[in-house]
Design a protein around this motif. Sequence first.
Motif, short mmCIF file in Angstrom:
data_model
loop_
_atom_site.label_atom_id
_atom_site.label_comp_id
_atom_site.label_asym_id
_atom_site.label_seq_id
_atom_site.Cartn_x
_atom_site.Cartn_y
_atom_site.Cartn_z
N ARG A 130 -14.69 -4.63 -12.68
CA ARG A 130 -13.35 -4.29 -12.20
C ARG A 130 -13.47 -3.40 -10.98
O ARG A 130 -14.41 -2.62 -10.83
CB ARG A 130 -12.58 -3.53 -13.28
N ARG A 131 -12.48 -3.53 -10.10
CA ARG A 131 -12.49 -2.67 -8.93
C ARG A 131 -12.07 -1.26 -9.35
O ARG A 131 -11.16 -1.09 -10.15
CB ARG A 131 -11.52 -3.18 -7.88
N GLU A 132 -12.74 -0.29 -8.80
CA GLU A 132 -12.36 1.10 -9.02
C GLU A 132 -11.98 1.68 -7.67
O GLU A 132 -12.81 1.73 -6.76
CB GLU A 132 -13.52 1.89 -9.64
N HIS A 133 -10.74 2.08 -7.56
CA HIS A 133 -10.24 2.57 -6.29
C HIS A 133 -10.52 4.06 -6.16
O HIS A 133 -10.42 4.81 -7.13
CB HIS A 133 -8.74 2.30 -6.19
N SER A 134 -10.85 4.47 -4.96
CA SER A 134 -11.20 5.88 -4.73
C SER A 134 -9.98 6.77 -4.93
O SER A 134 -8.83 6.33 -4.70
CB SER A 134 -11.73 6.06 -3.31
N PRO A 135 -10.19 8.00 -5.34
CA PRO A 135 -9.07 8.93 -5.51
C PRO A 135 -8.30 9.14 -4.20
O PRO A 135 -7.08 9.32 -4.22
CB PRO A 135 -9.73 10.23 -5.98
N GLU A 136 -9.01 9.10 -3.07
CA GLU A 136 -8.33 9.28 -1.77
C GLU A 136 -7.34 8.15 -1.52
O GLU A 136 -6.22 8.38 -1.05
CB GLU A 136 -9.35 9.33 -0.62
N LEU A 137 -7.75 6.91 -1.82
CA LEU A 137 -6.87 5.76 -1.63
C LEU A 137 -5.64 5.89 -2.53
O LEU A 137 -4.51 5.67 -2.09
CB LEU A 137 -7.59 4.45 -1.93
N LYS A 138 -5.88 6.27 -3.78
CA LYS A 138 -4.77 6.42 -4.71
C LYS A 138 -3.77 7.46 -4.21
O LYS A 138 -2.56 7.23 -4.19
CB LYS A 138 -5.28 6.82 -6.10
N ARG A 139 -4.29 8.64 -3.79
CA ARG A 139 -3.42 9.70 -3.30
C ARG A 139 -2.63 9.25 -2.07
O ARG A 139 -1.43 9.49 -1.95
CB ARG A 139 -4.24 10.95 -2.96
N GLU A 140 -3.31 8.55 -1.15
CA GLU A 140 -2.66 8.09 0.08
C GLU A 140 -1.53 7.11 -0.23
O GLU A 140 -0.42 7.24 0.28
CB GLU A 140 -3.68 7.43 1.00
N LEU A 141 -1.82 6.13 -1.08
CA LEU A 141 -0.81 5.12 -1.40
C LEU A 141 0.36 5.70 -2.18
O LEU A 141 1.52 5.35 -1.93
CB LEU A 141 -1.44 3.95 -2.16
N VAL A 142 0.07 6.59 -3.11
CA VAL A 142 1.14 7.23 -3.88
C VAL A 142 2.01 8.07 -2.95
O VAL A 142 3.24 8.01 -3.02
CB VAL A 142 0.57 8.09 -5.04
N ALA A 143 1.39 8.82 -2.05
CA ALA A 143 2.16 9.65 -1.11
C ALA A 143 3.05 8.78 -0.23
O ALA A 143 4.23 9.09 0.00
CB ALA A 143 1.22 10.49 -0.25
N ARG A 144 2.52 7.66 0.27
CA ARG A 144 3.32 6.74 1.10
C ARG A 144 4.47 6.16 0.30
O ARG A 144 5.57 5.98 0.82
CB ARG A 144 2.44 5.62 1.64
N SER A 145 4.23 5.86 -0.98
CA SER A 145 5.27 5.22 -1.79
C SER A 145 6.38 6.20 -2.19
O SER A 145 7.46 5.76 -2.56
CB SER A 145 4.66 4.61 -3.06
N LEU A 146 6.12 7.48 -2.08
CA LEU A 146 7.12 8.48 -2.45
C LEU A 146 8.01 8.89 -1.28
O LEU A 146 8.97 9.64 -1.46
CB LEU A 146 6.44 9.72 -3.05
N LEU A 147 7.72 8.39 -0.07
CA LEU A 147 8.55 8.71 1.08
C LEU A 147 9.91 8.03 0.93
O LEU A 147 10.00 6.93 0.38
CB LEU A 147 7.87 8.23 2.37
N PRO A 148 10.97 8.68 1.40
CA PRO A 148 12.30 8.07 1.30
C PRO A 148 12.35 6.70 1.99
O PRO A 148 11.86 6.56 3.11
CB PRO A 148 13.23 9.07 2.01
N GLY A 149 12.90 5.73 1.30
CA GLY A 149 13.04 4.40 1.86
C GLY A 149 11.79 3.54 1.78
O GLY A 149 11.80 2.40 2.24
N ALA A 150 10.72 4.06 1.20
CA ALA A 150 9.48 3.30 1.12
C ALA A 150 9.60 2.19 0.07
O ALA A 150 10.24 2.37 -0.95
CB ALA A 150 8.32 4.23 0.77
N SER A 151 8.97 1.07 0.36
CA SER A 151 8.95 -0.05 -0.58
C SER A 151 7.59 -0.08 -1.27
O SER A 151 6.57 -0.31 -0.63
CB SER A 151 9.18 -1.37 0.17
N VAL A 152 7.60 0.17 -2.57
CA VAL A 152 6.36 0.17 -3.34
C VAL A 152 5.69 -1.20 -3.25
O VAL A 152 4.48 -1.29 -3.06
CB VAL A 152 6.61 0.57 -4.81
N SER A 153 6.47 -2.25 -3.33
CA SER A 153 5.91 -3.60 -3.27
C SER A 153 5.23 -3.85 -1.93
O SER A 153 4.14 -4.42 -1.88
CB SER A 153 7.00 -4.63 -3.49
N ALA A 154 5.87 -3.44 -0.84
CA ALA A 154 5.29 -3.66 0.49
C ALA A 154 4.01 -2.85 0.67
O ALA A 154 3.03 -3.35 1.24
CB ALA A 154 6.31 -3.31 1.57
#
Length: 134
Positions: free
Chosen positions: A15-39
């Motif tokens: 299984r792929r294991e994603h780095s903690p940095e990638l997880k933090r970056e993507l979560v932070a981007r997804s929490l921005l107002p108007g962000a699309s989690v799917s996109a």
Amino acid sequence: MHIMNDRVTGGARGRREHSPELKRELVARSLLPGASVSAIALDAGINANLLFTWRRARRNSAGQTPGPSTPVLLPVSIEAPQEVDVVAPTPAPPAGRPATGTIEIDIGGSRVRLRGVVDDATVRCVLQSLRGAA
């Protein structure tokens, strides 16, 4: 497009294991107002459900209680409805029918109100007139 090869390590089970940095970056981007989690997930090459799982884990680790996000108030304007009063001619009511009444029809943001004794021909005439006006 986001390239993940340098940020993903292989796990023991394949299984792929994603780095903690990638997880933090993507979560932070997804929490921005108007962000699309799917996109964001699509751009990163992961399933949106996985990103939602990471968001939930972040919320739980921060001690936030699960539930809906902070409510946002949206602007609302109220417009007065347009009303059209049609007074139907009052033929003699058939035996056994009430002498008065009201029929209201909401159509296309307008309200048509028929008062008095209303027969089938009157309703048909009003509806045909509305169809012609539309």
